[in-house]
Design an enzyme around this catalytic site. Structure first.
Site, PDB file in Angstrom:
ATOM      1  N   GLU A   1      -5.745 102.282  59.411  1.00 31.51           N
ATOM      2  CA  GLU A   1      -5.481 103.264  58.355  1.00 31.51           C
ATOM      3  C   GLU A   1      -6.577 103.289  57.283  1.00 31.51           C
ATOM      4  OE1 GLU A   1      -1.667 102.734  56.505  1.00 31.51           O
ATOM      5  OE2 GLU A   1      -2.015 104.335  55.036  1.00 31.51           O
TER       6      GLU A   1
ATOM      7  N   ASP B   1      -2.128  96.831  50.381  1.00 27.95           N
ATOM      8  CA  ASP B   1      -1.801  97.599  51.584  1.00 27.95           C
ATOM      9  C   ASP B   1      -2.972  97.689  52.556  1.00 27.95           C
ATOM     10  OD1 ASP B   1      -0.355  99.109  53.311  1.00 27.95           O
ATOM     11  OD2 ASP B   1      -0.428 100.958  52.147  1.00 27.95           O
TER      12      ASP B   1
ATOM     13  N   GLU C   1       9.031 103.089  48.883  1.00 30.67           N
ATOM     14  CA  GLU C   1       8.472 104.410  49.176  1.00 30.67           C
ATOM     15  C   GLU C   1       9.560 105.405  49.578  1.00 30.67           C
ATOM     16  OE1 GLU C   1       5.291 103.616  52.017  1.00 30.67           O
ATOM     17  OE2 GLU C   1       3.931 103.138  50.359  1.00 30.67           O
TER      18      GLU C   1
HETATM   19  O1  GCW Z   1       0.966 102.497  52.551  1.00 32.72           O
HETATM   20  C1  GCW Z   1       1.632 102.657  53.607  1.00 32.72           C
HETATM   21  C2  GCW Z   1       1.262 103.682  54.591  1.00 32.72           C
HETATM   22  C3  GCW Z   1       2.538 104.335  54.999  1.00 32.72           C
HETATM   23  C4  GCW Z   1       3.451 103.240  55.557  1.00 32.72           C
HETATM   24  C5  GCW Z   1       3.632 102.145  54.509  1.00 32.72           C
HETATM   25  C6  GCW Z   1       4.445 100.972  55.011  1.00 32.72           C
HETATM   26  C7  GCW Z   1       5.108 103.407  57.241  1.00 32.72           C
HETATM   27  O2  GCW Z   1       0.353 104.591  54.058  1.00 32.72           O
HETATM   28  O3  GCW Z   1       2.268 105.308  55.947  1.00 32.72           O
HETATM   29  O4  GCW Z   1       4.691 103.749  55.956  1.00 32.72           O
HETATM   30  O5  GCW Z   1       2.399 101.657  54.146  1.00 32.72           O
HETATM   31  O6  GCW Z   1       3.842  99.987  55.406  1.00 32.72           O
HETATM   32  O7  GCW Z   1       5.648 101.033  54.992  1.00 32.72           O
END
Ligand code: GCW
Length: 675
Positions: A390, A362, A283
Site C-alpha cells: 500500500e 500504518d 475507521e
Molecule cells: O490505513 C489503512 C488502510 C485501509 C485499511 C486499514 C486497516 C482495511 O488504508 O484500507 O482497511 O489500514 O488496516 O484496517
C-alpha cells in the site's frame, strides 16, 4: 476464468538433479491414508513434481506401517521416497533424511509430512543433493497467517494485482485456482488464512449465515487438505446488521446468547473453521465503544462463543481516533494502539490473540516497532505486516520487504533479560504462549502472475518462509525464491539478488525521509503529495515549516517515545541518540541540524532523493540484461514496471526536493537541479 502461473511451484522446467532420476516409487508407511487429504496431496505433489522436473512419475506403494520402503529397495536396488509418521516429534515439524537408499520424510503429523514434501521439492528445484540431506525443521511461529482484504463483489481493498479469486458477484469461488492458491501458501508453511476484508460490510456480514455456509465449508475443506485453517473477518455489529437484535452490547445476556447460538451453527456447518478476525471501533467500524464497553468485553464475548469448538478470536489493535484537527498537537495517533490496549493487558481470554501492526501508524516504509510489543506481558500477541505494498509502491515499484521484517523481528523490547525480541514474543518463547505468530495482509489477486509485479511474489514466498524459519536471512530467502522460481542460472541469481536487496533502501531514499512517512496522495496512497495528508483528520502530519520538520513525540511533545521500555525510551526521546532513520518520527528538527551521518537534515533530504533515483536507474539497467534469460512474458511485465518505477522515482525526488527547498530556502550544496 483467467489463466495463471504456478510461480515457485512451476514444474514445467526440467531440473538437473541426477539423484532424483533414480527415484521410482513413493512408499507411504502410514495407515488410513485414504482418510487423510494431506498425505494424499503430498503424494500427488511429489508425483507431479517428479513428472515435471525429472520426467517420470513415481508409482505409489502402500505399506500400511508393516514393512519399510528400505526393505523393498534393499531387495530391488531401486530408490524411492518414504513418508512415515513417527511419534515424539513436535507439531508440524519434519525430518528429511535418507536411509538404505530411500529418501524419508518423517513427521508426527500429516502437516509435517506436507511441509517435508515441499522442502524436498524445493531442494530438487534448487538442484541440491538429495541423498545426503539430513534436516529436521520445526516452524517457529505457531500461527502463520495470510489476511486477505477481499470484498465479496470481487474488489480487493488495497489490492494491486487484479480482483479477488475468493469472491465474485457476492459468491464464493471454489475452483482449481483456489486449490493452487492453497498449494502455494502451504508450500511456504502458511497454516491459516482469513478470506475476507477486515472492513466487513454488506454481503460479507452474511458470511456467517445460511446464505454462504455451504460454500465456506467447501472452501475450508480445500484448505484443510493443505493444512490451512480458514478464518473469516467478522462484523462486530452482526446481530444488529442481520436484523436480529437491536443491540450488540457485549455485556448483554441476550447478545451473548445470540453469538453462542450463531457459533454453534457456524462451527456445526464448518467444523474446520479456525475462528475470526475483528476490526472494531476503528475507521468507522462498529465495536464495543458504542455501548461504553472495552475491547476486552467485546473480544471475550466472542471468545466464549467460539471456545467450545476450539475457535480463536483475533482482535486487531489498529484502533485510533481518526477525527483529529491538525492544530491539535496533543493527540498522537501513534499512541492510540498502546493507550487503547495496554490497560487491558491480562484481561483477554486465552483464545483471544491481539493482532498488532508492526508500527504504531500504518505500514509506512519506516516506522519504529509498535510499543505494545514489549508492553503487553499477559496477552497473546500476533504481529501484522503488510505485503500488499500500500505505502511501498503498490506492486508497481519493486520493494522486497523481508529485510524490514527481519529488523522488526530482531528488535529488542527489553521486556525480559533475554528472549525479548519481537521474534521471541510472537513465536511464544518470551511468555510461553502458543496462540501467537505472524499475519500478513497479502498481495495476491487474480492477475496471471498473482502479485502484479512478478518480483512481488518474493514477498509472499518470503513471508511464509520467514514465519516458518525466522533464522533465515532476508538474503537466503531471496536466493531461494529466485532459484525455485527462475532456475539456477548464476547471472539470473546475481542480478535478481541485487534488485531485491537494493529495493527497500532505494524506495525509502526517494520517498519520505528519516521516518516521517505519509507524504502520499490521499486515499489511493500512490505517489508523492507532501501536504496531501497535512491538514486532514487522520492524524498523519509531518509538521514541516520554514525552519524544520518532524513530529515531537519526546517527553516535551506527545510523550510517545516514553511508551517503550528502557533503554529504548531514552534513546528515542533524545535527539542526539535517536537513530537517523527515525529522527523525524520522534522529533521536530531544524533543517540545519547535523545528523549522525555528518550531513544536515536538508542535505540528507536532497542527497537521499538523488541517490534513490540513481539506484533505481541502476536496478532497471541491470534488469534489462536478463532479456532472454527469464520467461518472455515475465520479462516484459517486469520491464514495464521498472520503466514506470524509474519515471515515478523521479517524480518523488523532484516533488520532495522542490517542496523542502522552497520551505527552507537552503540550496543543495551540490547544486543539482531542483524545481
Ligand atoms: O490505513 C489503512 C488502510 C485501509 C485499511 C486499514 C486497516 C482495511 O488504508 O484500507 O482497511 O489500514 O488496516 O484496517
Amino acid at each position: 476464468m483467467m489463466g495463471y502461473e504456478q510461480l515457485w511451484l512451476d514444474y514445467t522446467r526440467k531440473a538437473s538433479c541426477g539423484e532424483a532420476e533414480g527415484i521410482e516409487y513413493i512408499c507411504v508407511r502410514i495407515s488410513d491414508t485414504e482418510q487423510d487429504a494431506l498425505i494424499q496431496n503430498s503424494v500427488k505433489e511429489l508425483q507431479d513434481a517428479f513428472e515435471g522436473l525429472v520426467g517420470s512419475r513415481p508409482t505409489l506403494r502402500r505399506d500400511n506401517g508393516a514393512g519399510t520402503g528400505a526393505a523393498l529397495s534393499g531387495s530391488t536396488g531401486r530408490h524411492g521416497i518414504c513418508l512415515a509418521l513417527r511419534e515424539g516429534m513436535g507439531a508440524e515439524s519434519y525430518h528429511l533424511f535418507s536411509e538404505k537408499g530411500d529418501i524419508v520424510i518423517e513427521a508426527s503429523d500429516s502437516r509435517g509430512i506436507l511441509y517435508g514434501t515441499f522442502d524436498l521439492i524445493r531442494q530438487m528445484k534448487m538442484e541440491e543433493p538429495l541423498f545426503t540431506l539430513d534436516r529436521t525443521k520445526a516452524p517457529l511461529m505457531p500461527m502463520r497467517m495470510l489476511n486477505h482484504w477481499d470484498n465479496m463483489d470481487g474488489s480487493i481493498e488495497r489490492g494491486y494485482s487484479g480482483e479477488s479469486f475468493f469472491f465474485a458477484d457476492h459468491q464464493i469461488l471454489v475452483n482449481d485456482r483456489t486449490r493452487d492458491y492453497a498449494r502455494l501458501a502451504a508450500s511456504v508453511g502458511i497454516n491459516a488464512v482469513v478470506i475476507n476484508n477486515v472492513n466487513v460490510k454488506d454481503a460479507a456480514t452474511w458470511l456467517i449465515t445460511d446464505r454462504y455456509l455451504d460454500k465456506v465449508k467447501e472452501l475450508s475443506e480445500v484448505f484443510a487438505g493443505y493444512g490451512i485453517r480458514l478464518y473469516m473477518s467478522l462484523n462486530y455489529a452482526a446481530p444488529v446488521e442481520l436484523g436480529e437484535l437491536d443491540s450488540a452490547d457485549p455485556l448483554s445476556d441476550q447478545v451473548g446468547a445470540w453469538w453462542n447460538q450463531k457459533m454453534k451453527t457456524v462451527f456445526g456447518r464448518v467444523p474446520n473453521l479456525g475462528g475470526f478476525l475483528i476490526k472494531a471501533d476503528s475507521e468507522g467500524r462498529p465495536g464495543p465503544f458504542t455501548y461504553g464497553r472495552t475491547h476486552a468485553d467485546g473480544a471475550n464475548m466472542l471468545a466464549r462463543a467460539v471456545a467450545p469448538y476450539g475457535g480463536i478470536i483475533i482482535w486487531r489493535c489498529f484502533v485510533y481516533n481518526c477525527m483529529q484537527d491538525w492544530r491539535d498537537y496533543k493527540t498522537d495517533r501513534a499512541r492510540s494502539g498502546y493507550d487503547n490496549f495496554m490497560g487491558l493487558d491480562g484481561s483477554f481470554l486465552d483464545n483471544v490473540i491481539l493482532q498488532i501492526k508492526n508500527g504504531p501508524m500504518d505500514f509506512q516504509v519506516r516506522e519504529p516497532v509498535h510499543p505494545l510489543f514489549g508492553g503487553l506481558t499477559k496477552t497473546n500477541q500476533m504481529l501484522e505486516v503488510q505485503i500488499a505494498q500500500e505505502y511501498t509502491g503498490q506492486q508497481r515499484h519493486l520493494c522486497y520487504l523481508l529485510p524490514m521484517f527481519q529488523e522488526i523481528l530482531q528488535f529488542r523490547t527489553y521486556v525480559k533479560e533475554g528472549d525479548d525480541t519481537v521474534r521471541d514474543i510472537v513465536s511464544g518463547r518470551t511468555f510461553g504462549q502458543h496462540n501467537c505468530g505472524m499475519a500478513a495482509v497479502v498481495n495476491t489477486g487474480n492477475d496471471e502472475n498473482w502479485t502484479g509485479h512478478d518480483m512481488a511474489a518474493a514477498n509472499w514466498y518470503g513471508f511464509g518462509r520467514l514465519c516458518f524459519e525466522p533464522e533465515l536471512s532476508a538474503e537466503e530467502i531471496a536466493r531461494e525464491w529466485i532459484r525455485v522460481t527462475y532456475g539456477n542460472d548464476d547471472q539470473v541469481e546475481e542480478i535478481l539478488m541485487f534488485l531485491l536487496m537494493s529495493s527497500w533502501p532505494a524506495y525509502e531514499s526517494y520517498t519520505s525521509p528519516l521516518g516521517i512517512g505519509w507524504m502520499v496522495t490521499p486515499n489511493n496512497h500512490y505517489g508523492p503529495s507532501v501536504d496531501g495528508y497535512e491538514y486532514s483528520r487522520w492524524g498523519t502530519y509531518h509538521r514541516a515549516d520554514h525552519e524544520g520538520i518532524g513530529v515531537d513525540r519526546s517527553h516535551e511533545g506527545t510523550g510517545y517515545a516514553l511508551l517503550y521500555r528502557e533503554p529504548n525510551a531514552s534513546v528515542y526521546d533524545n535527539k542526539d541518540k535517536c537513530p537517523d532513520e527515525l529522527l523525524l518520527f520522534f522529533h521536530h528538527i531544524p533543517y540545519t541540524w547535523k545528523l549522525r551521518s555528518g550531513k544536515t537534515v536538508i542535505q540528507h533530504i536532497y542527497d537521499s532523493h538523488f541517490e534513490g533515483v540513481e539506484i533505481v536507474d541502476e536496478m532497471a539497467e541491470q534488469f534489462m540484461k536478463l532479456q532472454g534469460k527469464l520467461p518472455d512474458r515475465a520479462y516484459e511485465r517486469m520491464a514495464a514496471r521498472f520503466r514506470e518505477q524509474k519515471e515515478h522515482a523521479r517524480e518523488w525526488r523532484d516533488q520532495i526536493n522542490a517542496y523542502f527547498y522552497r520551505k527552507s530556502g537552503i540550496l543543495d550544496e551540490r547544486e543539482r537541479k531542483i524545481y
